[in-house]
Design a protein around this motif. Structure first.
Motif, PDB file in Angstrom:
ATOM      1  N   SER A  13       8.467  -4.664  -2.119  1.00 40.53           N
ATOM      2  CA  SER A  13       7.298  -5.542  -2.257  1.00 40.53           C
ATOM      3  C   SER A  13       6.078  -4.909  -1.601  1.00 40.53           C
ATOM      4  CB  SER A  13       7.595  -6.908  -1.631  1.00 40.53           C
ATOM      5  OG  SER A  13       8.674  -7.550  -2.283  1.00 40.53           O
ATOM      6  N   PHE A  14       6.282  -4.302  -0.434  1.00 38.00           N
ATOM      7  CA  PHE A  14       5.186  -3.608   0.257  1.00 38.00           C
ATOM      8  C   PHE A  14       4.690  -2.432  -0.583  1.00 38.00           C
ATOM      9  CE2 PHE A  14       4.054  -0.038   3.106  1.00 38.00           C
ATOM     10  CZ  PHE A  14       2.920  -0.580   3.699  1.00 38.00           C
ATOM     11  N   ALA A  15       5.633  -1.706  -1.189  1.00 36.75           N
ATOM     12  CA  ALA A  15       5.276  -0.531  -1.983  1.00 36.75           C
ATOM     13  C   ALA A  15       4.447  -0.902  -3.214  1.00 36.75           C
ATOM     14  CB  ALA A  15       6.533   0.220  -2.400  1.00 36.75           C
ATOM     15  N   ALA A  16       4.587  -2.119  -3.683  1.00 34.00           N
ATOM     16  CA  ALA A  16       3.867  -2.552  -4.888  1.00 34.00           C
ATOM     17  C   ALA A  16       2.405  -2.886  -4.608  1.00 34.00           C
ATOM     18  CB  ALA A  16       4.565  -3.757  -5.505  1.00 34.00           C
ATOM     19  N   LEU A  17       2.033  -2.994  -3.336  1.00 34.21           N
ATOM     20  CA  LEU A  17       0.658  -3.344  -2.973  1.00 34.21           C
ATOM     21  C   LEU A  17      -0.248  -2.125  -3.055  1.00 34.21           C
ATOM     22  CD1 LEU A  17       1.464  -5.489   0.200  1.00 34.21           C
ATOM     23  CD2 LEU A  17       1.013  -6.333  -2.120  1.00 34.21           C
ATOM     24  N   THR A  18      -1.541  -2.370  -3.159  1.00 27.22           N
ATOM     25  CA  THR A  18      -2.513  -1.283  -3.101  1.00 27.22           C
ATOM     26  C   THR A  18      -2.955  -1.090  -1.646  1.00 27.22           C
ATOM     27  OG1 THR A  18      -4.298  -2.865  -3.541  1.00 27.22           O
ATOM     28  CG2 THR A  18      -3.361  -1.710  -5.431  1.00 27.22           C
ATOM     29  N   PRO A  19      -3.379   0.125  -1.272  1.00 22.63           N
ATOM     30  CA  PRO A  19      -3.817   0.366   0.104  1.00 22.63           C
ATOM     31  C   PRO A  19      -4.959  -0.560   0.501  1.00 22.63           C
ATOM     32  CG  PRO A  19      -3.510   2.437  -1.053  1.00 22.63           C
ATOM     33  CD  PRO A  19      -3.407   1.364  -2.080  1.00 22.63           C
ATOM     34  N   ALA A  20      -4.919  -1.046   1.745  1.00 16.88           N
ATOM     35  CA  ALA A  20      -5.954  -1.961   2.229  1.00 16.88           C
ATOM     36  C   ALA A  20      -7.023  -1.246   3.036  1.00 16.88           C
ATOM     37  CB  ALA A  20      -5.313  -3.055   3.089  1.00 16.88           C
ATOM     38  N   VAL A  21      -6.643  -0.194   3.763  1.00 14.09           N
ATOM     39  CA  VAL A  21      -7.579   0.496   4.654  1.00 14.09           C
ATOM     40  C   VAL A  21      -7.646   1.988   4.329  1.00 14.09           C
ATOM     41  CG1 VAL A  21      -8.037   1.163   7.054  1.00 14.09           C
ATOM     42  CG2 VAL A  21      -7.273  -1.160   6.524  1.00 14.09           C
ATOM     43  N   SER A  22      -6.497   2.603   4.195  1.00 15.24           N
ATOM     44  CA  SER A  22      -6.431   4.048   3.991  1.00 15.24           C
ATOM     45  C   SER A  22      -6.313   4.387   2.512  1.00 15.24           C
ATOM     46  CB  SER A  22      -5.241   4.621   4.768  1.00 15.24           C
ATOM     47  OG  SER A  22      -5.368   4.347   6.152  1.00 15.24           O
ATOM     48  N   SER A  23      -6.287   5.672   2.230  1.00 18.44           N
ATOM     49  CA  SER A  23      -6.180   6.114   0.833  1.00 18.44           C
ATOM     50  C   SER A  23      -4.738   6.078   0.338  1.00 18.44           C
ATOM     51  CB  SER A  23      -6.737   7.530   0.690  1.00 18.44           C
ATOM     52  OG  SER A  23      -6.041   8.427   1.534  1.00 18.44           O
ATOM     53  N   GLY A  24      -3.788   5.945   1.248  1.00 17.55           N
ATOM     54  CA  GLY A  24      -2.385   5.879   0.877  1.00 17.55           C
ATOM     55  C   GLY A  24      -1.630   4.935   1.785  1.00 17.55           C
ATOM     56  N   ARG A  25      -0.323   4.960   1.666  1.00 22.17           N
ATOM     57  CA  ARG A  25       0.520   4.106   2.502  1.00 22.17           C
ATOM     58  C   ARG A  25       1.729   4.894   2.979  1.00 22.17           C
ATOM     59  NH1 ARG A  25       1.781   0.127  -1.839  1.00 22.17           N
ATOM     60  NH2 ARG A  25       1.087   1.945  -3.002  1.00 22.17           N
ATOM     61  N   VAL A  26       2.313   4.437   4.084  1.00 21.28           N
ATOM     62  CA  VAL A  26       3.444   5.133   4.681  1.00 21.28           C
ATOM     63  C   VAL A  26       4.508   4.122   5.073  1.00 21.28           C
ATOM     64  CG1 VAL A  26       4.224   6.625   6.572  1.00 21.28           C
ATOM     65  CG2 VAL A  26       1.943   6.952   5.601  1.00 21.28           C
ATOM     66  N   CYS A  27       5.755   4.487   4.820  1.00 23.43           N
ATOM     67  CA  CYS A  27       6.889   3.720   5.360  1.00 23.43           C
ATOM     68  C   CYS A  27       7.741   4.647   6.202  1.00 23.43           C
ATOM     69  CB  CYS A  27       7.734   3.124   4.233  1.00 23.43           C
ATOM     70  SG  CYS A  27       9.228   2.299   4.854  1.00 23.43           S
TER      71      CYS A  27
END
Length: 331
Positions: free
Chosen positions: A98-112
């Motif tokens: 579910s987290f992976a399906a979101l778009t970045p909120a602050v940065s250009s990407g996301r990390v888990c």
């Protein structure tokens, strides 16, 4: 503020990761592997912050909005998975999806970051595999795993592996002194830690050497011709949890090793328990080489028996009797 200065040692690995961050060429899945307590998780957090960092300079910069959010554990584009109880469960991976399906909120990407990834259940690992096979754009997975349990080969094949190794004692000692610990205490902790910063810090905590000191008391008791004291020592040790008994016996092996070095007049730099050098020197006549070697073999056998769930009281009784009767030179 989180930055590379927090990572002790691992210069070659750190240089490679810094270069990848600067070039913006981080693989979509990284695996940080190595023994426990050597700084893998900390390095993974630094890399995570670096991936999310908005600075054009060294990453993580520690100053930008993203880095400040990360330092406060409030970054909306970062997800940390740790075991719930003894394992990482499939429900946790479902939430990750579910987290992976979101778009970045602050940065250009996301990390888990998945810590203790080797503790994923088979169902969780198979569910994660689908994400690794088709990662969302700009999404990076960092798995941190120890050496106790292998990951699924299918997961390993999709990760870029970063191998971390045990730290040299001198590197640990210097780092501990920089943290404000007394030089002698830092030296003892660094040598007994086996190259693990986490273990060294535990040894420097109040009562951190309590189990080591119990092992030293075993040496003293065994040189006395007093079976009552030996039975009392058995009772004291048997009252510990099995894992702590094993730790005491491992410290006992270190002490026997130091006795051999002291007897052979080797350099003090090789001795682990340097704070007990004078005490150990006084025990050398009772622990000549043949007795020490026989004792080490007996202790190793007892550790193996305890790891196989042997009765702790009986195993300790047998061990202490064997140690008391270990052959001396010429016997």
């Amino acid at each position: 503020m989180i930055n590379w200065d927090e990572v002790v040692g691992h210069q070659t690995v750190a240089a490679r990761l810094k270069s990848m961050l600067s070039a913006g060429k981080i693989p979509h899945a990284l695996l940080f592997a190595g023994p426990a307590g050597i700084g893998k998780s900390l390095a993974a957090r630094v890399v995570s912050a670096g991936i999310l960092c908005s600075s054009d300079q060294d990453k993580p910069c520690g100053q930008c909005h993203s880095c400040r959010l990360f330092s406060r554990n409030a970054h909306p584009d970062f997800s940390l998975l740790v075991p719930e109880g003894a394992t990482i469960k499939i429900d946790q991976i479902r939430l990750l999806k579910s987290f992976a399906a979101l778009t970045p909120a602050v940065s250009s990407g996301r990390v888990c970051l998945i810590d203790n990834a080797e503790l994923m259940t088979v169902q969780a690992a198979n569910s994660l595999l689908k994400l690794l096979e088709e990662p969302p754009p700009g999404f990076v997975f960092i798995l941190v795993a120890g050496t106790g349990k292998p990951l699924l080969p299918t997961i390993l094949s999709r990760c870029w592996k970063v191998q971390f190794h045990l730290l040299p004692a001198q590197v640990l000692e210097d780092a501990l002194i920089q943290k404000g610990y007394a030089p002698e205490a830092a030296a003892v902790a660094a040598r007994l830690s086996g190259g693990r910063m986490g273990k060294a810090l535990n040894l420097l905590a109040p009562d951190g050497l309590a189990l080591r000191n119990m092992a030293a008391q075993m040496l003293t008791v065994l040189q006395k011709d007093d079976m009552t004291a030996i039975w009392a020592e058995t009772t004291r040790l048997a009252g510990l949890e099995a894992k702590d008994i094993i730790i005491v016996l491992e410290f006992f092996l270190y002490l026997l090793r130091d006795l051999l070095l002291i007897a052979g007049r080797y350099s003090e730099q090789l001795i682990y328990n340097i704070d007990l050098t004078r005490q150990l020197a006084g025990l050398v006549p009772f622990w000549p080489e043949k007795r020490s070697m026989a004792a080490m073999a007996a202790v190793k056998n007892t550790i193996r028996a305890l790891e196989a769930n042997a009765n702790a009281r009986l195993a300790l009784e047998e061990l202490l009797i064997l140690l008391k009767d270990c052959p001396e030179e010429g016997e």
